[in-house]
Design an enzyme around this catalytic site. Structure first.
Site, PDB file in Angstrom:
ATOM      1  N   MET A 334      26.229 -42.614   0.666  1.00 15.14           N
ATOM      2  CA  MET A 334      27.364 -41.767   1.053  1.00 15.14           C
ATOM      3  C   MET A 334      28.349 -42.515   1.951  1.00 15.14           C
ATOM      4  SD  MET A 334      26.933 -38.980  -0.535  1.00 15.14           S
ATOM      5  CE  MET A 334      28.112 -37.853   0.172  1.00 15.14           C
ATOM      6  N   ASP A 353      26.084 -50.501  10.102  1.00 11.88           N
ATOM      7  CA  ASP A 353      24.698 -50.214   9.704  1.00 11.88           C
ATOM      8  C   ASP A 353      23.766 -51.012  10.611  1.00 11.88           C
ATOM      9  OD1 ASP A 353      22.231 -49.765   8.047  1.00 11.88           O
ATOM     10  OD2 ASP A 353      23.689 -48.893   6.671  1.00 11.88           O
ATOM     11  N   VAL A 410      23.843 -41.504   8.313  1.00  9.11           N
ATOM     12  CA  VAL A 410      22.564 -42.222   8.333  1.00  9.11           C
ATOM     13  C   VAL A 410      21.497 -41.354   7.673  1.00  9.11           C
ATOM     14  CG1 VAL A 410      23.184 -43.557  10.385  1.00  9.11           C
ATOM     15  CG2 VAL A 410      21.984 -41.389  10.671  1.00  9.11           C
ATOM     16  N   GLU A 412      18.698 -38.778   6.517  1.00  5.30           N
ATOM     17  CA  GLU A 412      18.638 -37.346   6.831  1.00  5.30           C
ATOM     18  C   GLU A 412      17.392 -37.062   7.684  1.00  5.30           C
ATOM     19  OE1 GLU A 412      20.933 -35.392   6.510  1.00  5.30           O
ATOM     20  OE2 GLU A 412      20.389 -33.392   5.840  1.00  5.30           O
ATOM     21  N   HIS A 460      31.143 -32.551   5.237  1.00  7.85           N
ATOM     22  CA  HIS A 460      30.165 -32.687   4.154  1.00  7.85           C
ATOM     23  C   HIS A 460      30.851 -33.125   2.861  1.00  7.85           C
ATOM     24  CE1 HIS A 460      27.044 -30.732   1.320  1.00  7.85           C
ATOM     25  NE2 HIS A 460      26.633 -31.922   1.692  1.00  7.85           N
ATOM     26  N   ASN A 510      26.071 -25.864  -1.727  1.00 12.60           N
ATOM     27  CA  ASN A 510      24.694 -26.152  -2.124  1.00 12.60           C
ATOM     28  C   ASN A 510      23.857 -24.888  -2.260  1.00 12.60           C
ATOM     29  OD1 ASN A 510      25.148 -28.813  -2.397  1.00 12.60           O
ATOM     30  ND2 ASN A 510      24.177 -29.451  -0.480  1.00 12.60           N
TER      31      ASN A 510
END
Ligand code: NAD
Length: 724
Positions: A334, A353, A410, A412, A460, A510
């Site tokens: 993502m 990262d 990062v 979940e 999101h 969702n």
């Protein structure tokens, strides 16, 4: 004769009597065919006809962002009202209003003087139809220019001569994709297909040269002995219509009236003299407008979407920020996608990262995407270089010190996110906004790890980020307006549609799409043949069957979500068919598309096919195999969840619920979205059918009390005639 008074055109007449009419609708950033503009096109046609000193006209645009985007859909209210009316008077009036553009373009076409259009920017819908009524078309050479008839995409059909002129110009086969699917053409393609005569770096000069070189004031269909390229429907082209009709139904399952009406207008119109053919087109145009599908699609896919894209739901009183820099923490699937869309929009992105290798891999995603775009001629090398230069991969948190917005993407995991939020805030500017891209953890809960929860918000994105057009902005309990506004500014900067959603499990999209997948899996357990499940879903208008969708989402992710939900709900959680199937398939190593083994089998280089082991998961016998029942189950399960979300204020604006449903998970676009589907069915009939389904299939179809109350009190989600 003196030049008439124009406000939408600047007209200059040269010594040879050649008029250059520059179309520039005042007060609009983009030219559209407003009522005022249409009246002036008619005045222009009359002037050309009546003034003997005039020898011809070149029409071009004064806007630098396009030639003409077509009819002014905001101004269509009067026509829509009449089209929906039941009386003969209403119908007559609707026809008159609809025919106005056809009449005006026809008067320009038959004014007796050559008219050339210098298309120096996009020409869509009525814009292209206007061009087709001119005798010569020169288009600018920029690859940004698009020519097309996108009406079907918002539930309409071309109604200003497009169905009649384009087919007579290039034949039924070549015109089909533009008229029936809303496809558009770039300048070179348009020239190759014969839609325009010339591509030029200086279209005005080329158009003038054509007129001065003796350009003819007649279109081919007004010439004696004209023949339709590829043949007429009563002759050679007849068979094409048979095949075309079948293909259209195969693609759309007859859910969309507009292309069906457009096809009928072409079929009937091509057998008639041109002026009568234009009347036939207007008749079908009005017939299309009268359908609830057209009204709902126009509302959601044009008007509401435009409102949301302009920030209709942006908190008032917060100054608009131009997002120039952004940090993304987590350069995985993502994060890499978010970095790409932001860099593409010109935003400077710090991509962070845990290792330089991971961060570089995140940037490599953009390298792959731009590499493809350049090799397909869709992006220049300069643009590609500029995009990549916008992304700085790093492991260094001090790089967060310069940005106004940080998005974490990062793993979940609450623990990982807690550490990242704390570390990020230690380096961020005090007034910078921090956002999470979590898909399942409540924002309010993550905000407890933040020292400034009013500056913490959910953004999101959906996957794949470069393709999905919707972004949910999640408001936690303490999220402040400035955080919401900044999140919206980013979403608008990256040219996606933002909807503001409250902080509930699965947020909005969702939770609704899960109901769709759940029905599909329940049907598997009942013993409904899997192919029927998938086909019934597509017949209902869903772009992807529920089993294929679960494969795309990944079965292991489904298992994770079930486990998380079970943990969160404790004793209240009741495992069902979905748990048995997903857990079972996961145990068999079937992860979905990603390992080529899921509800489908994905052989390399070949089409996927349904896995035959699904029969092992059948635990009952189907109550109904009637496709209508299956279609209703899919649509009602999603619509009811959306109604629940709306009534419990997870989503608070019907426009967001509807647009979100189409862009977020592809809910039957023909309906205009989930709430429009309920309204189109009628609240009472919807409730009656949901009650029947609840009896047969359980609580997933339980009608919320709030909806019954709305029905009793005659309330609607949208005010009547909300299209206005
Ligand atoms: P991913 O596993 O592909 O990427 C996560 C990245 O975060 C990895 O590159 C990892 O190295 C990095 N990372 C882990 N700990 C870190 C730390 N302490 N500091 C910096 N980087 C760290 O995961 P993903 O699928 O991209 O998901 C990321 C987030 O987006 C999750 O919250 C997920 O719920 C959410 N999300 C995922 C999807 C989806 O379809 N995958 C959709 C919407 C939202």
């Amino acid at each position: 004769m003196s030049t008439p008074d124009f406000t939408c055109f600047q007209c200059e007449t040269d010594a040879d009597g050649l008029v250059t009419a520059t179309f520039d609708v005042p007060g609009k950033t983009m030219n559209t065919l407003t009522q005022a503009a249409i009246a002036e096109i008619e005045a222009l046609a009359n002037w050309l006809k009546d003034d003997e000193a005039l020898k011809g006209c070149v029409i071009t645009s004064g806007k630098d962002n396009g030639f003409c985007a077509g009819a002014d859909l905001q101004e269509m209210t009067a026509l829509l009202t009449k089209a929906q009316g039941q009386s003969e008077d209403d119908k007559r009036e609707a026809f008159k209003l609809a025919f106005a553009l056809n009449r005006v373009f026809r008067s320009l076409e038959t004014c007796g003087k050559p008219v050339a259009m210098a298309i120096n920017g996009l020409a869509l819908g009525g814009g292209l139809e206007w061009a087709l009524s001119c005798h010569y078309r020169v288009v600018g050479s920029s690859s940004k220019i698009q020519l097309g008839l996108p009406e079907v995409k918002v539930g309409l059909m071309p109604g200003a001569g497009g169905t009649q002129r384009l087919t007579r110009l290039v034949g039924v086969m070549a015109a089909g994709p533009l008229i029936l699917e809303g496809k558009s053409l770039r300048p070179q393609e348009a020239q190759m297909q014969g839609v325009v005569h010339e591509v030029s770096d200086d279209p005005v000069a080329a158009a003038k040269a054509w007129i001065k070189g003796g350009g003819k004031a007649k279109n081919p269909w007004d010439e004696d002995g004209f023949r339709i390229p590829g043949g007429a429907p009563q002759g050679k082209a007849g068979q094409m219509f048979m095949v075309g009709n079948a293909m259209l139904r195969q693609k759309t399952y007859a859910n969309y009236p507009a292309p069906i009406h457009a096809m009928a207008a072409v079929y009937e119109g091509l057998q008639l003299p041109f002026d009568r053919a234009l009347e036939i087109e207007s008749k079908y145009f009005v017939k299309t407008l009268a359908t609830p599908q057209a009204q709902n699609m126009l509302r959601s896919l044009f008007l509401s979407m435009q409102d949301l894209n302009k920030g209709a739901r942006r908190p008032k009183g917060v100054d608009k920020d131009k997002i120039e820099s952004l940090a993304v923490i987590g350069a995985g699937f993502m994060g890499a996608g978010i970095a790409y869309v932001a860099a593409k929009a010109g935003v400077k992105v710090v991509l962070l990262d845990t290792s330089q290798d991971n961060a570089d891999k995140g940037k490599a995603h953009s390298e792959t995407l731009v590499g493809k775009a350049v090799s397909r001629g869709k992006m220049s090398q300069d643009k590609a270089d500029a995009l990549l230069a916008n992304i700085t991969p790093t492991t260094d948190y001090t790089a967060l010190g310069d940005v106004d917005l940080v998005i974490e993407a990062v793993f979940e995991s609450r623990e990982v996110k807690e550490a990242v939020i704390k570390q990020a805030e230690a380096h961020m500017k005090p007034d910078a906004i921090l956002a999470s891209n979590t898909s399942t953890i409540p924002i309010t809960e993550l905000a407890t790890y933040s020292g400034r929860p009013d500056q913490f918000v959910g953004i999101h994105f959906f996957s794949p980020v470069d393709k999905m057009l919707l972004v949910e902005i999640i408001r936690g309990d303490k999220t402040g307006d400035r955080a919401i506004a900044t999140a919206m500014d980013l979403v608008m900067t990256v040219k996606k549609t933002p909807i503001v959603v409250e902080d509930a499990r699965g947020f909005y999209a969702n939770r609704c799409v899960l109901k769709y997948i759940e029905q599909g899996l329940s049907m598997v357990a009942e013993g409904v043949p899997p192919a029927l499940i998938e086909n019934a879903a597509k017949m209902a208008g869903m772009p992807v069957g529920p089993l294929a969708l679960q494969d795309e989402v990944a079965i292991d992710l489904g298992v994770k979500i079930l486990k998380q939900t079970a943990d969160d709900l404790g004793n209240a959680y009741k495992p069902g068919a979905v748990d048995a199937i997903l857990n079972g398939m996961f145990a068999q190593g079937r992860l979905g598309r990603k390992n080529g083994q899921g509800f489908y089998v994905y052989p390399k280089g070949e089409d996927k096919y349904l896995w035959d082991g699904l029969s092992d998961y059948v635990t009952g016998s189907p109550q109904s195999l009637d496709p209508q029942d299956l279609k209703d189950r899919f649509l009602y399960a999603q619509a009811l969840e959306a109604v629940r979300s709306y009534l419990s204020e997870i989503v608070t604006d019907p426009r967001e619920a509807d647009v979100g449903s189409i862009l977020g998970w592809g809910f039957a676009p023909w309906s205009g979205g989930v709430l429009s589907f309920v309204e189109m069915t009628g609240l009472e009939p919807f409730i009656a059918r949901a009650d029947e389904l609840a009896q047969e299939y359980g609580d997933v179809f339980a009608v919320p009390d709030g909806l019954r109350k709305m029905a009793e009190q005659g309330e609607r989600f949208y005010p009547l005639m909300a299209v206005a």
